[in-house]
Design a protein around this motif. Structure first.
Motif, PDB file in Angstrom:
ATOM      1  N   ARG A 109     -28.572  17.970  30.921  1.00  0.00           N
ATOM      2  CA  ARG A 109     -27.189  17.493  30.937  1.00  0.00           C
ATOM      3  C   ARG A 109     -27.049  15.970  30.914  1.00  0.00           C
ATOM      4  O   ARG A 109     -25.941  15.460  30.995  1.00  0.00           O
ATOM      5  CB  ARG A 109     -26.411  18.090  32.108  1.00  0.00           C
ATOM      6  CG  ARG A 109     -26.244  19.587  32.019  1.00  0.00           C
ATOM      7  CD  ARG A 109     -25.346  20.163  33.088  1.00  0.00           C
ATOM      8  NE  ARG A 109     -25.744  19.894  34.442  1.00  0.00           N
ATOM      9  CZ  ARG A 109     -26.596  20.614  35.155  1.00  0.00           C
ATOM     10  NH1 ARG A 109     -27.155  21.677  34.627  1.00  0.00           N
ATOM     11  NH2 ARG A 109     -26.880  20.293  36.392  1.00  0.00           N
ATOM     12  N   CYS A 110     -28.128  15.232  30.819  1.00  0.00           N
ATOM     13  CA  CYS A 110     -28.035  13.778  30.712  1.00  0.00           C
ATOM     14  C   CYS A 110     -27.888  13.427  29.237  1.00  0.00           C
ATOM     15  O   CYS A 110     -28.634  13.914  28.397  1.00  0.00           O
ATOM     16  CB  CYS A 110     -29.275  13.093  31.286  1.00  0.00           C
ATOM     17  SG  CYS A 110     -29.119  11.279  31.290  1.00  0.00           S
ATOM     18  N   GLN A 111     -26.924  12.614  28.922  1.00  0.00           N
ATOM     19  CA  GLN A 111     -26.675  12.267  27.530  1.00  0.00           C
ATOM     20  C   GLN A 111     -26.931  10.785  27.264  1.00  0.00           C
ATOM     21  O   GLN A 111     -26.414  10.223  26.308  1.00  0.00           O
ATOM     22  CB  GLN A 111     -25.250  12.642  27.169  1.00  0.00           C
ATOM     23  CG  GLN A 111     -25.002  14.097  27.440  1.00  0.00           C
ATOM     24  CD  GLN A 111     -24.095  14.738  26.423  1.00  0.00           C
ATOM     25  OE1 GLN A 111     -23.559  14.097  25.548  1.00  0.00           O
ATOM     26  NE2 GLN A 111     -23.933  16.020  26.554  1.00  0.00           N
ATOM     27  N   THR A 112     -27.736  10.158  28.099  1.00  0.00           N
ATOM     28  CA  THR A 112     -28.035   8.740  27.943  1.00  0.00           C
ATOM     29  C   THR A 112     -28.932   8.532  26.729  1.00  0.00           C
ATOM     30  O   THR A 112     -29.941   9.214  26.562  1.00  0.00           O
ATOM     31  CB  THR A 112     -28.727   8.194  29.201  1.00  0.00           C
ATOM     32  OG1 THR A 112     -27.879   8.432  30.322  1.00  0.00           O
ATOM     33  CG2 THR A 112     -29.020   6.716  29.084  1.00  0.00           C
ATOM     34  N   THR A 113     -28.549   7.584  25.865  1.00  0.00           N
ATOM     35  CA  THR A 113     -29.348   7.231  24.700  1.00  0.00           C
ATOM     36  C   THR A 113     -29.435   5.716  24.607  1.00  0.00           C
ATOM     37  O   THR A 113     -28.667   4.993  25.240  1.00  0.00           O
ATOM     38  CB  THR A 113     -28.731   7.775  23.391  1.00  0.00           C
ATOM     39  OG1 THR A 113     -27.427   7.224  23.232  1.00  0.00           O
ATOM     40  CG2 THR A 113     -28.666   9.288  23.408  1.00  0.00           C
ATOM     41  N   ALA A 114     -30.370   5.248  23.812  1.00  0.00           N
ATOM     42  CA  ALA A 114     -30.536   3.811  23.590  1.00  0.00           C
ATOM     43  C   ALA A 114     -30.987   3.594  22.155  1.00  0.00           C
ATOM     44  O   ALA A 114     -31.713   4.411  21.593  1.00  0.00           O
ATOM     45  CB  ALA A 114     -31.556   3.235  24.552  1.00  0.00           C
ATOM     46  N   LEU A 115     -30.555   2.482  21.582  1.00  0.00           N
ATOM     47  CA  LEU A 115     -30.945   2.099  20.234  1.00  0.00           C
ATOM     48  C   LEU A 115     -31.615   0.734  20.304  1.00  0.00           C
ATOM     49  O   LEU A 115     -31.070  -0.201  20.877  1.00  0.00           O
ATOM     50  CB  LEU A 115     -29.732   2.020  19.310  1.00  0.00           C
ATOM     51  CG  LEU A 115     -29.950   1.380  17.947  1.00  0.00           C
ATOM     52  CD1 LEU A 115     -30.879   2.239  17.096  1.00  0.00           C
ATOM     53  CD2 LEU A 115     -28.639   1.150  17.239  1.00  0.00           C
ATOM     54  N   ILE A 116     -32.793   0.635  19.713  1.00  0.00           N
ATOM     55  CA  ILE A 116     -33.432  -0.662  19.500  1.00  0.00           C
ATOM     56  C   ILE A 116     -33.184  -0.978  18.036  1.00  0.00           C
ATOM     57  O   ILE A 116     -33.728  -0.309  17.150  1.00  0.00           O
ATOM     58  CB  ILE A 116     -34.931  -0.619  19.837  1.00  0.00           C
ATOM     59  CG1 ILE A 116     -35.093  -0.287  21.317  1.00  0.00           C
ATOM     60  CG2 ILE A 116     -35.592  -1.954  19.489  1.00  0.00           C
ATOM     61  CD1 ILE A 116     -36.507  -0.148  21.783  1.00  0.00           C
TER      62      ILE A 116
END
Length: 65
Positions: free
Chosen positions: A43-50
């Protein structure tokens, strides 16, 4: 130039769950934007873009215009 400039950037961290995992870019547009990471905790929807070098250059050119 710093001594560690040749090393890859550290993997992004989810504030609650720790290191994120590489998320493949499925479309050419996603791959052009850069490297995506996502937290795999339930249920965690944390994303990151480099951002890619191409995206960074395009944004810099837009700011300069």
């Amino acid at each position: 130039m710093p001594d560690n400039a040749h090393l890859p950037a550290p993997r992004p961290q989810c504030a609650q769950h720790g290191p994120m995992h590489l998320r493949p870019g499925y479309t050419p547009e996603q791959r052009w934007c850069g490297t995506w990471y996502a937290c795999t905790a339930p249920r965690c929807q944390t994303t990151a873009l480099i951002p890619s070098a191409a995206l960074t250059a395009q944004l810099a050119a837009q700011r300069a215009a």
